[in-house]
Design a protein around this motif. Structure first.
Motif, PDB file in Angstrom:
ATOM      1  N   SER A 416     -11.127  -8.047 -10.698  1.00 47.75           N
ATOM      2  CA  SER A 416     -11.719  -7.844  -9.376  1.00 47.75           C
ATOM      3  C   SER A 416     -10.983  -8.654  -8.317  1.00 47.75           C
ATOM      4  CB  SER A 416     -13.205  -8.238  -9.404  1.00 47.75           C
ATOM      5  OG  SER A 416     -13.911  -7.517 -10.391  1.00 47.75           O
ATOM      6  N   ALA A 417     -10.725  -9.923  -8.618  1.00 47.50           N
ATOM      7  CA  ALA A 417     -10.037 -10.795  -7.660  1.00 47.50           C
ATOM      8  C   ALA A 417      -8.611 -10.333  -7.416  1.00 47.50           C
ATOM      9  CB  ALA A 417     -10.051 -12.236  -8.166  1.00 47.50           C
ATOM     10  N   GLY A 418      -7.902  -9.948  -8.475  1.00 43.34           N
ATOM     11  CA  GLY A 418      -6.530  -9.483  -8.310  1.00 43.34           C
ATOM     12  C   GLY A 418      -6.452  -8.243  -7.443  1.00 43.34           C
ATOM     13  N   ALA A 419      -7.367  -7.294  -7.660  1.00 46.94           N
ATOM     14  CA  ALA A 419      -7.345  -6.054  -6.889  1.00 46.94           C
ATOM     15  C   ALA A 419      -7.658  -6.299  -5.419  1.00 46.94           C
ATOM     16  CB  ALA A 419      -8.335  -5.052  -7.482  1.00 46.94           C
ATOM     17  N   VAL A 420      -8.678  -7.129  -5.150  1.00 46.78           N
ATOM     18  CA  VAL A 420      -9.105  -7.341  -3.764  1.00 46.78           C
ATOM     19  C   VAL A 420      -8.164  -8.289  -3.032  1.00 46.78           C
ATOM     20  CG1 VAL A 420     -10.953  -8.197  -2.281  1.00 46.78           C
ATOM     21  CG2 VAL A 420     -11.513  -6.856  -4.314  1.00 46.78           C
ATOM     22  N   PHE A 421      -7.885  -9.443  -3.608  1.00 44.92           N
ATOM     23  CA  PHE A 421      -7.111 -10.473  -2.913  1.00 44.92           C
ATOM     24  C   PHE A 421      -5.655 -10.073  -2.704  1.00 44.92           C
ATOM     25  CE2 PHE A 421     -10.138 -13.830  -4.878  1.00 44.92           C
ATOM     26  CZ  PHE A 421     -11.100 -13.519  -3.928  1.00 44.92           C
ATOM     27  N   MET A 422      -5.018  -9.533  -3.751  1.00 49.28           N
ATOM     28  CA  MET A 422      -3.584  -9.265  -3.653  1.00 49.28           C
ATOM     29  C   MET A 422      -3.256  -7.954  -2.957  1.00 49.28           C
ATOM     30  SD  MET A 422      -1.758 -10.893  -6.967  1.00 49.28           S
ATOM     31  CE  MET A 422      -2.376 -12.358  -7.788  1.00 49.28           C
ATOM     32  N   GLY A 423      -4.293  -7.206  -2.563  1.00 52.93           N
ATOM     33  CA  GLY A 423      -4.051  -6.067  -1.694  1.00 52.93           C
ATOM     34  C   GLY A 423      -3.490  -6.498  -0.355  1.00 52.93           C
ATOM     35  N   ALA A 424      -3.598  -7.796  -0.042  1.00 51.56           N
ATOM     36  CA  ALA A 424      -3.080  -8.340   1.218  1.00 51.56           C
ATOM     37  C   ALA A 424      -1.592  -8.651   1.154  1.00 51.56           C
ATOM     38  CB  ALA A 424      -3.862  -9.614   1.580  1.00 51.56           C
ATOM     39  N   ASN A 425      -0.964  -8.519   0.002  1.00 50.82           N
ATOM     40  CA  ASN A 425       0.440  -8.933  -0.125  1.00 50.82           C
ATOM     41  C   ASN A 425       1.407  -8.043   0.641  1.00 50.82           C
ATOM     42  OD1 ASN A 425      -0.044 -11.175  -1.677  1.00 50.82           O
ATOM     43  ND2 ASN A 425       0.299 -10.154  -3.635  1.00 50.82           N
ATOM     44  N   THR A 426       1.034  -6.779   0.853  1.00 50.09           N
ATOM     45  CA  THR A 426       1.896  -5.854   1.604  1.00 50.09           C
ATOM     46  C   THR A 426       1.024  -5.004   2.512  1.00 50.09           C
ATOM     47  OG1 THR A 426       1.800  -3.977   0.081  1.00 50.09           O
ATOM     48  CG2 THR A 426       3.419  -5.701  -0.408  1.00 50.09           C
ATOM     49  N   TYR A 427       1.676  -4.288   3.429  1.00 53.61           N
ATOM     50  CA  TYR A 427       0.945  -3.374   4.302  1.00 53.61           C
ATOM     51  C   TYR A 427       0.279  -2.247   3.520  1.00 53.61           C
ATOM     52  CZ  TYR A 427       2.978  -5.268   8.666  1.00 53.61           C
ATOM     53  OH  TYR A 427       3.323  -6.056   9.741  1.00 53.61           O
ATOM     54  N   ILE A 428       0.857  -1.861   2.388  1.00 53.54           N
ATOM     55  CA  ILE A 428       0.362  -0.687   1.669  1.00 53.54           C
ATOM     56  C   ILE A 428      -0.612  -1.051   0.557  1.00 53.54           C
ATOM     57  CG2 ILE A 428       2.393   0.693   2.196  1.00 53.54           C
ATOM     58  CD1 ILE A 428       3.488   0.060  -0.544  1.00 53.54           C
ATOM     59  N   GLY A 429      -0.963  -2.329   0.428  1.00 53.58           N
ATOM     60  CA  GLY A 429      -1.865  -2.731  -0.644  1.00 53.58           C
ATOM     61  C   GLY A 429      -3.302  -2.322  -0.427  1.00 53.58           C
ATOM     62  N   ASN A 430      -3.713  -2.125   0.838  1.00 54.16           N
ATOM     63  CA  ASN A 430      -5.085  -1.759   1.147  1.00 54.16           C
ATOM     64  C   ASN A 430      -5.073  -0.972   2.449  1.00 54.16           C
ATOM     65  OD1 ASN A 430      -7.825  -1.652   0.667  1.00 54.16           O
ATOM     66  ND2 ASN A 430      -8.267  -3.677   1.504  1.00 54.16           N
ATOM     67  N   ALA A 431      -5.877   0.064   2.520  1.00 53.56           N
ATOM     68  CA  ALA A 431      -5.834   0.968   3.672  1.00 53.56           C
ATOM     69  C   ALA A 431      -6.001   0.269   5.022  1.00 53.56           C
ATOM     70  CB  ALA A 431      -6.886   2.069   3.499  1.00 53.56           C
ATOM     71  N   PRO A 432      -6.936  -0.696   5.180  1.00 53.12           N
ATOM     72  CA  PRO A 432      -7.097  -1.330   6.496  1.00 53.12           C
ATOM     73  C   PRO A 432      -5.847  -2.067   6.983  1.00 53.12           C
ATOM     74  CG  PRO A 432      -8.987  -1.804   5.092  1.00 53.12           C
ATOM     75  CD  PRO A 432      -7.955  -1.158   4.230  1.00 53.12           C
ATOM     76  N   ASN A 433      -4.961  -2.491   6.075  1.00 49.63           N
ATOM     77  CA  ASN A 433      -3.764  -3.221   6.494  1.00 49.63           C
ATOM     78  C   ASN A 433      -2.927  -2.407   7.478  1.00 49.63           C
ATOM     79  OD1 ASN A 433      -4.817  -4.739   4.421  1.00 49.63           O
ATOM     80  ND2 ASN A 433      -2.977  -4.775   3.180  1.00 49.63           N
ATOM     81  N   LEU A 434      -2.645  -1.179   7.107  1.00 52.41           N
ATOM     82  CA  LEU A 434      -1.839  -0.322   7.971  1.00 52.41           C
ATOM     83  C   LEU A 434      -2.602   0.080   9.229  1.00 52.41           C
ATOM     84  CD1 LEU A 434       0.069   2.058   5.518  1.00 52.41           C
ATOM     85  CD2 LEU A 434       1.055   0.365   7.073  1.00 52.41           C
ATOM     86  N   MET A 435      -3.927   0.248   9.111  1.00 53.07           N
ATOM     87  CA  MET A 435      -4.723   0.614  10.276  1.00 53.07           C
ATOM     88  C   MET A 435      -4.696  -0.508  11.309  1.00 53.07           C
ATOM     89  SD  MET A 435      -7.886   2.305   8.138  1.00 53.07           S
ATOM     90  CE  MET A 435      -8.859   2.795   9.548  1.00 53.07           C
ATOM     91  N   VAL A 436      -4.839  -1.751  10.863  1.00 51.31           N
ATOM     92  CA  VAL A 436      -4.798  -2.899  11.766  1.00 51.31           C
ATOM     93  C   VAL A 436      -3.412  -3.024  12.394  1.00 51.31           C
ATOM     94  CG1 VAL A 436      -4.857  -5.430  11.843  1.00 51.31           C
ATOM     95  CG2 VAL A 436      -6.660  -4.170  10.643  1.00 51.31           C
ATOM     96  N   LYS A 437      -2.368  -2.856  11.596  1.00 52.35           N
ATOM     97  CA  LYS A 437      -0.996  -2.921  12.109  1.00 52.35           C
ATOM     98  C   LYS A 437      -0.783  -1.883  13.205  1.00 52.35           C
ATOM     99  CE  LYS A 437       3.833  -2.331  10.581  1.00 52.35           C
ATOM    100  NZ  LYS A 437       4.149  -1.072  11.298  1.00 52.35           N
ATOM    101  N   ALA A 438      -1.248  -0.659  12.979  1.00 51.42           N
ATOM    102  CA  ALA A 438      -1.057   0.409  13.949  1.00 51.42           C
ATOM    103  C   ALA A 438      -1.791   0.105  15.255  1.00 51.42           C
ATOM    104  CB  ALA A 438      -1.535   1.739  13.367  1.00 51.42           C
ATOM    105  N   ILE A 439      -3.015  -0.384  15.163  1.00 56.75           N
ATOM    106  CA  ILE A 439      -3.789  -0.709  16.366  1.00 56.75           C
ATOM    107  C   ILE A 439      -3.117  -1.831  17.142  1.00 56.75           C
ATOM    108  CG2 ILE A 439      -5.973  -1.702  17.172  1.00 56.75           C
ATOM    109  CD1 ILE A 439      -7.346  -0.156  14.910  1.00 56.75           C
ATOM    110  N   ALA A 440      -2.630  -2.850  16.431  1.00 51.68           N
ATOM    111  CA  ALA A 440      -1.962  -3.973  17.103  1.00 51.68           C
ATOM    112  C   ALA A 440      -0.697  -3.498  17.821  1.00 51.68           C
ATOM    113  CB  ALA A 440      -1.630  -5.062  16.086  1.00 51.68           C
ATOM    114  N   GLU A 441       0.084  -2.640  17.176  1.00 57.35           N
ATOM    115  CA  GLU A 441       1.315  -2.156  17.800  1.00 57.35           C
ATOM    116  C   GLU A 441       1.018  -1.279  19.011  1.00 57.35           C
ATOM    117  OE1 GLU A 441       4.416  -2.198  14.028  1.00 57.35           O
ATOM    118  OE2 GLU A 441       3.208  -0.401  14.387  1.00 57.35           O
TER     119      GLU A 441
END
Length: 474
Positions: A416-441
């Protein structure tokens, strides 16, 4: 083959299966009898998600649904030919009703409700205020999902810091904390945990077993952020002479009815895990409980009520659109289909074609190695999607929720921890990562490239994960 043709094929399988003798009692797929080649469509769709948006973004944006359909058909059609339409239809219906539909309905409800809340007013980004927003987001993420919390808070956070010259670190830590680590305490927080809930993991199990891990990671990140943000604020040229966002008299919320609807979502999910009416319907060989049907019907009602009651200007101010949900729905339809043989092969353990994977996360005496589960799940979650990665290693560990929650609790915590925490390692690890990046840009923040972002995650997150390995997963 286009999406309409894909739908016709799937409908044909369902109709064929509905009249095929014995489908209601169709045998389960024996993973030990499968070749590893059956896992190619699953690997193909995950690699497509990881690479095509980077290599051919225009093509991906316009054709991702067709690509997902192609990989789904690359599995489903040969499977129906080799094993017969009865088993193919049974496997398809099970993936649809037992996993995909509940998963996508929850995401849709959270996405809609969070998109109906607009935080109005202008804050002034200081180290203390920014840290407080990140801390609040970490708490909210476990109750309204990492997607919901990210979409609710990213815009006011950017507005609060639009008079500062250095903002990239604010967005990066937001992704670390709100879009990922904060969603680790309930099944509402992150898609992998909700899939575990659907598999039988208790609603409050993660809260009881992972809160020390979450407290350590989030606390460490908040402390590091405060120090870094304070350093930037002490620089003479940091604050721009004119604030692009005019001050307002007060802060507030528009679309407040959605807070009540968010509470309804929490109650519905909790109810489905506690209420046991004993009523089960057999749908083409898949058992569907009354509690799950009530939850799903309630989530649909919440979504429709939110759309009806939310003022139009709230959606306009939030730049609300269905594009992100459409992408998630289409991609995960393909993922949940192509993962069927992979899960079966992993369930076969050392006797299956993926016996090497099982051996890599298993000690010499046959017991699971939690630290290896943590890093193996996390490594794949970094570059693929953390929801199917969770399912893969959940089944690698045996797939029995009763056993995983008790005698193998450290292993389940590591997954559980590996799946949730390490999704932050790249933009593609978790869907909100790319969404936040797009909004910021869109708002003028020059976000790091794919590998530039990884310099942040490798330098900040990986050392913390190493410490966590020795603290929690030995």
């Amino acid at each position: 083959m286009n999406v309409k043709q894909w739908r016709r094929v799937l409908t044909g399988l369902l109709l064929a299966g509905s009249v095929w003798p014995g489908l209601a009692s169709a045998a389960e797929l024996d993973g030990s009898q499968l070749s590893a080649w059956w896992g190619v469509p699953f690997a193909g769709i995950l690699l497509s998600i990881a690479l095509l948006p980077l290599l051919t973004p225009f093509f991906w944006h316009h054709h991702f649904g067709k690509i997902a359909a192609a990989w789904a058909l690359a599995f489903l059609l040969p499977f129906a030919v080799v094993f017969g339409p009865s088993l193919a239809a049974h496997s398809f219906v099970h993936a649809l009703l037992a996993e995909y539909v509940p998963f996508i309905l929850l995401l849709t409800a959270l996405f809609t409700v969070s998109g109906g809340i607009y935080i109005k007013g202008n804050l002034h980004g200081s180290p203390g205020l920014n840290t407080a927003i990140l801390a609040i987001g970490a708490v909210l993420a476990s109750f309204m999902g990492t997607t919901g919390a990210s979409m609710l808070l990213i815009r006011p956070l950017i507005r609060a810091n639009d008079n500062r010259r250095h903002k990239v670190h604010v967005i990066v830590f937001f992704i670390f904390i709100v879009s990922n680590a904060g969603g680790s305490l309930t099944p509402l927080g992150d898609p992998p945990l909700f899939l575990g809930f659907l598999k039988g993991v208790d609603f409050f199990w993660t809260l009881q077993h992972i809160w020390p891990d979450t407290l350590f990671l989030v606390g460490s990140l908040l402390a590091l952020f405060y120090v870094l943000d304070s350093w930037y604020c002490r620089r003479r040229e940091e604050i721009k002479p004119v604030d692009p966002t005019p001050d307002t008299r007060q802060l507030g919320f528009d679309g407040g009815v959605n807070f009540a609807l968010l509470a309804v979502v929490v109650v519905l999910v909790l109810m489905s895990g506690i209420w046991e009416p004993g009523v089960v319907f057999n749908v083409l060989g898949t058992e569907v409980g009354l509690a799950g049907l009530a939850r799903d019907a309630g989530l649909i009602a919440v979504t429709l009520i939110s759309l009806k009651l939310t003022p139009g200007d709230v959606h306009d101010n939030n730049q609300f659109s269905w594009g992100p949900m459409q992408e998630v729905a289409k991609l995960f339809a393909g993922i949940f289909l192509t993962i069927i043989p992979v899960i079966a092969m992993l369930k076969a353990g050392v006797n299956g074609p993926f016996g090497g994977v099982v051996a890599a996360v298993t000690n010499a005496d046959g017991t699971p190695n939690p630290s290896m589960y943590f890093w193996a799940t996390g490594a794949l979650s970094s570059f693929l999607d953390n929801a199917p990665t969770y399912l893969v290693f959940f089944n690698t560990a045996g797939g029995d929720p009763a056993l995983l929650m008790t005698s193998m609790s450290t292993t389940l915590a590591a997954i559980s921890a590996g799946a949730v925490f390490m999704g932050a390692n790249t933009y593609i690890g978790n869907a909100p990562n790319l969404m936040v990046k797009a909004i910021a840009e869109e708002r003028g923040v020059k976000m790091p490239s794919f590998f530039g972002y990884m310099l942040w995650s490798v330098g900040i997150l990986v050392p913390l994960f190493i410490v966590m390995t020795f603290l929690f997963f030995r």
